[in-house]
Write an enzyme that holds these catalytic residues in place. Sequence first.
Site, PDB file in Angstrom:
ATOM      1  N   HIS A  72     -33.643  53.031  92.658  1.00  0.00           N
ATOM      2  CA  HIS A  72     -32.982  52.184  91.653  1.00  0.00           C
ATOM      3  C   HIS A  72     -32.358  53.063  90.573  1.00  0.00           C
ATOM      4  CE1 HIS A  72     -34.938  47.978  92.316  1.00  0.00           C
ATOM      5  NE2 HIS A  72     -34.573  48.545  93.443  1.00  0.00           N
ATOM      6  N   TYR A 200     -36.254  42.805  83.077  1.00  0.00           N
ATOM      7  CA  TYR A 200     -37.264  42.639  82.027  1.00  0.00           C
ATOM      8  C   TYR A 200     -36.724  41.608  81.047  1.00  0.00           C
ATOM      9  CZ  TYR A 200     -39.571  47.058  83.393  1.00  0.00           C
ATOM     10  OH  TYR A 200     -40.242  48.056  84.068  1.00  0.00           O
ATOM     11  N   PRO A 292     -48.319  47.914  81.038  1.00  0.00           N
ATOM     12  CA  PRO A 292     -47.443  48.215  82.185  1.00  0.00           C
ATOM     13  C   PRO A 292     -45.949  48.026  81.911  1.00  0.00           C
ATOM     14  CG  PRO A 292     -48.675  46.204  82.555  1.00  0.00           C
ATOM     15  CD  PRO A 292     -49.225  46.808  81.316  1.00  0.00           C
ATOM     16  N   LYS A 296     -45.546  53.161  83.330  1.00  0.00           N
ATOM     17  CA  LYS A 296     -46.006  54.539  83.122  1.00  0.00           C
ATOM     18  C   LYS A 296     -47.390  54.827  83.689  1.00  0.00           C
ATOM     19  CE  LYS A 296     -42.397  55.870  81.528  1.00  0.00           C
ATOM     20  NZ  LYS A 296     -41.739  56.220  82.785  1.00  0.00           N
ATOM     21  N   TYR A 384     -37.928  56.017  80.552  1.00  0.00           N
ATOM     22  CA  TYR A 384     -38.294  55.185  81.710  1.00  0.00           C
ATOM     23  C   TYR A 384     -38.268  56.018  82.998  1.00  0.00           C
ATOM     24  CZ  TYR A 384     -38.678  50.941  84.545  1.00  0.00           C
ATOM     25  OH  TYR A 384     -39.129  49.958  85.417  1.00  0.00           O
TER      26      TYR A 384
HETATM   27  P1  FAS Z   1     -57.640  53.544  89.206  1.00  0.00           P
HETATM   28  O1  FAS Z   1     -58.321  52.576  88.295  1.00  0.00           O
HETATM   29  O2  FAS Z   1     -56.499  53.096  90.047  1.00  0.00           O
HETATM   30  O3  FAS Z   1     -58.714  54.178  90.224  1.00  0.00           O
HETATM   31  C1  FAS Z   1     -60.007  54.519  89.793  1.00  0.00           C
HETATM   32  C2  FAS Z   1     -60.926  54.426  91.002  1.00  0.00           C
HETATM   33  O4  FAS Z   1     -62.240  54.844  90.605  1.00  0.00           O
HETATM   34  C3  FAS Z   1     -61.053  53.000  91.517  1.00  0.00           C
HETATM   35  O5  FAS Z   1     -60.822  52.964  92.902  1.00  0.00           O
HETATM   36  C4  FAS Z   1     -62.495  52.619  91.180  1.00  0.00           C
HETATM   37  O6  FAS Z   1     -63.074  51.763  92.147  1.00  0.00           O
HETATM   38  C5  FAS Z   1     -63.174  53.963  91.163  1.00  0.00           C
HETATM   39  N1  FAS Z   1     -64.389  53.996  90.336  1.00  0.00           N
HETATM   40  C6  FAS Z   1     -64.589  53.401  89.147  1.00  0.00           C
HETATM   41  N2  FAS Z   1     -65.826  53.669  88.698  1.00  0.00           N
HETATM   42  C7  FAS Z   1     -66.424  54.471  89.637  1.00  0.00           C
HETATM   43  C8  FAS Z   1     -67.694  55.075  89.749  1.00  0.00           C
HETATM   44  N3  FAS Z   1     -68.613  54.923  88.809  1.00  0.00           N
HETATM   45  N4  FAS Z   1     -67.959  55.819  90.853  1.00  0.00           N
HETATM   46  C9  FAS Z   1     -67.012  56.000  91.810  1.00  0.00           C
HETATM   47  N5  FAS Z   1     -65.777  55.442  91.772  1.00  0.00           N
HETATM   48  C10 FAS Z   1     -65.498  54.680  90.681  1.00  0.00           C
HETATM   49  N6  FAS Z   1     -49.405  50.475  86.150  1.00  0.00           N
HETATM   50  C11 FAS Z   1     -48.071  50.315  86.271  1.00  0.00           C
HETATM   51  O7  FAS Z   1     -47.344  51.299  86.138  1.00  0.00           O
HETATM   52  N7  FAS Z   1     -47.540  49.067  86.538  1.00  0.00           N
HETATM   53  C12 FAS Z   1     -48.341  47.950  86.699  1.00  0.00           C
HETATM   54  O8  FAS Z   1     -47.846  46.853  86.911  1.00  0.00           O
HETATM   55  C13 FAS Z   1     -49.727  48.080  86.600  1.00  0.00           C
HETATM   56  N8  FAS Z   1     -50.572  47.000  86.782  1.00  0.00           N
HETATM   57  C14 FAS Z   1     -51.933  47.170  86.636  1.00  0.00           C
HETATM   58  C15 FAS Z   1     -52.847  46.087  86.792  1.00  0.00           C
HETATM   59  C16 FAS Z   1     -54.233  46.270  86.618  1.00  0.00           C
HETATM   60  C17 FAS Z   1     -55.193  45.089  86.784  1.00  0.00           C
HETATM   61  C18 FAS Z   1     -54.730  47.546  86.288  1.00  0.00           C
HETATM   62  C19 FAS Z   1     -56.216  47.753  86.078  1.00  0.00           C
HETATM   63  C20 FAS Z   1     -53.854  48.621  86.142  1.00  0.00           C
HETATM   64  C21 FAS Z   1     -52.445  48.446  86.321  1.00  0.00           C
HETATM   65  N9  FAS Z   1     -51.549  49.506  86.199  1.00  0.00           N
HETATM   66  C22 FAS Z   1     -50.213  49.372  86.309  1.00  0.00           C
HETATM   67  C23 FAS Z   1     -52.006  50.812  85.928  1.00  0.00           C
HETATM   68  C24 FAS Z   1     -52.483  51.377  87.251  1.00  0.00           C
HETATM   69  O9  FAS Z   1     -51.407  51.447  88.152  1.00  0.00           O
HETATM   70  C25 FAS Z   1     -53.106  52.693  86.911  1.00  0.00           C
HETATM   71  O10 FAS Z   1     -52.291  53.442  86.029  1.00  0.00           O
HETATM   72  C26 FAS Z   1     -53.413  53.495  88.126  1.00  0.00           C
HETATM   73  O11 FAS Z   1     -54.182  52.709  88.993  1.00  0.00           O
HETATM   74  C27 FAS Z   1     -54.157  54.735  87.644  1.00  0.00           C
HETATM   75  O12 FAS Z   1     -54.752  55.308  88.728  1.00  0.00           O
HETATM   76  P2  FAS Z   1     -56.218  55.979  88.602  1.00  0.00           P
HETATM   77  O13 FAS Z   1     -56.243  56.813  87.386  1.00  0.00           O
HETATM   78  O14 FAS Z   1     -56.486  56.558  89.940  1.00  0.00           O
HETATM   79  O15 FAS Z   1     -57.211  54.769  88.283  1.00  0.00           O
HETATM   80  C1  PHB Z   2     -44.302  46.200  89.404  1.00  0.00           C
HETATM   81  O1  PHB Z   2     -43.411  46.113  90.264  1.00  0.00           O
HETATM   82  O2  PHB Z   2     -45.493  45.897  89.645  1.00  0.00           O
HETATM   83  C2  PHB Z   2     -43.950  46.680  88.017  1.00  0.00           C
HETATM   84  C3  PHB Z   2     -42.688  47.196  87.781  1.00  0.00           C
HETATM   85  C4  PHB Z   2     -42.363  47.637  86.503  1.00  0.00           C
HETATM   86  C5  PHB Z   2     -43.298  47.535  85.488  1.00  0.00           C
HETATM   87  C6  PHB Z   2     -44.579  47.016  85.736  1.00  0.00           C
HETATM   88  C7  PHB Z   2     -44.903  46.583  87.016  1.00  0.00           C
HETATM   89  O3  PHB Z   2     -42.965  47.948  84.227  1.00  0.00           O
END
Ligand code: FAS
Ligand code: PHB
Length: 389
Positions: A72, A200, A292, A296, A384
């Site tokens: 994109h 957005y 989100p 980032k 971005y």
């Molecule tokens: P993660 O949270 O992905 O991974 C951590 C891992 O550690 C998990 O698998 C967990 O099960 C494990 N863990 C936790 N405690 C543990 C323990 N005690 N022992 C062993 N393992 C354990 N980012 C965006 O850019 N766009 C979005 O739309 C977006 N939506 C999101 C929605 C939600 C509900 C959440 C929570 C986050 C969202 N994010 C979004 C951010 C997300 O993408 C994170 O930035 C990304 O998952 C970060 O990756 P990790 O740091 O690996 O953490």
């Molecule tokens: C998504 O596609 O999940 C998405 C894209 C852009 C954002 C957040 C989430 O800023």
Amino acid sequence: MRTQVAIVGAGPAGLLLGRLLERRGVDTIILERRSREHVLGRIRAGVLEQGTVDLLAAAGVDARLHAEGLVHEGIELCFDGDRRRIDFRALTGRSVTVYGQTEVTRDLMEARASSGARSIYDVEAVSLHDFDGERPRVRFVRDGVEHCVDCDFIAGCDGYHGVSRASVPAGALRSFERTYPFGWLGVLVERPPAAAELVYAHHERGFALCSMRSHQRSRYYVQVGAEEEVAAWPDQRFWDELRRRLDPETAAAVQTGPAIEKSIAPLRSFVAEPLRFGRLFLAGDAAHIVPPTGAKGLNLAASDVGCLAQALAEHYAERSSAGLDTYSDRVLQRVWKAERFSWWMTALLHVFPGTDTFGRRIQRAEFDYLAGSPAAQLVLAENYTGLPM
Ligand code: FAS
Ligand code: PHB
């Protein structure tokens, strides 16, 4: 068990770190409290910066990304029905790639499984020990049996609610936080996207986002109150609310269908400082959280572990601790700039309960200034698409 780096968490941060270290000949064990299927079932991020794409290439897991990812070259901002495209390519020469976090995680999991590197899922009672000394250890239980991993370093990649940051002695860590009085209700639907690029939207009823995963699968979000429950949002209510918040052209282009995933994500800004405690290093959501809105979260996790992998590889290959000694400061520099941008995008596009008429006029003026200023658009575009690693 013995390894060089024990990685807690098999999300994108832990898996990418493991893969980057493996490519540099560093042995790791990944401990994950959930099953593979549970980790893959989480629907989260969707937009990758070029720097993240480059790291996935360095990890040797970019084949499907290049085959299926959507490049994109801009996004659309819509403010009370007025639309303005931000042209990343013209402004910065850069683009982003739409490729779901689930697919990134799948690619990393498959690469790790085929290399034979050790991953242990469904672990319980993970605890971190002696990371302030020379011989850190990680204890865990699996199937009722206690295990211990002796290692040189521990990488805390276990997300916001993980055990790693919680294992740091009180007083050794400072945190900075802002919680938002709203969340994002997200829906995944097997229908073509409403627009060619992400839209957005700000509306007096709240924020909305039209995103996608492919030409056949779309991802939509609407801002909801922080206390909202998914059960209160049957599909039709979601579609009606989404369309109300979009400009007429985009609203008309939304193709509805049964939600194949529906969830509410809370929004918060959070940073822990520092990110190193002896031989324990924090990375990804274990270290920081961004709303989100700026896309980032996943990208910061990738840049953290790109930095940490380089530092650990230098430690083993060159007996140099320079990268490890500067890891926290270097990563936090970039983290705080992403926190700023994510906070700014959130403030621009969301309705904050209690904002007075002056505050709403300021939001409108921010959009109007952005719409008319190539300089302001460049600032948005360079943040971005990703600041330098
Ligand atoms: P993660 O949270 O992905 O991974 C951590 C891992 O550690 C998990 O698998 C967990 O099960 C494990 N863990 C936790 N405690 C543990 C323990 N005690 N022992 C062993 N393992 C354990 N980012 C965006 O850019 N766009 C979005 O739309 C977006 N939506 C999101 C929605 C939600 C509900 C959440 C929570 C986050 C969202 N994010 C979004 C951010 C997300 O993408 C994170 O930035 C990304 O998952 C970060 O990756 P990790 O740091 O690996 O953490
Ligand atoms: C998504 O596609 O999940 C998405 C894209 C852009 C954002 C957040 C989430 O800023």
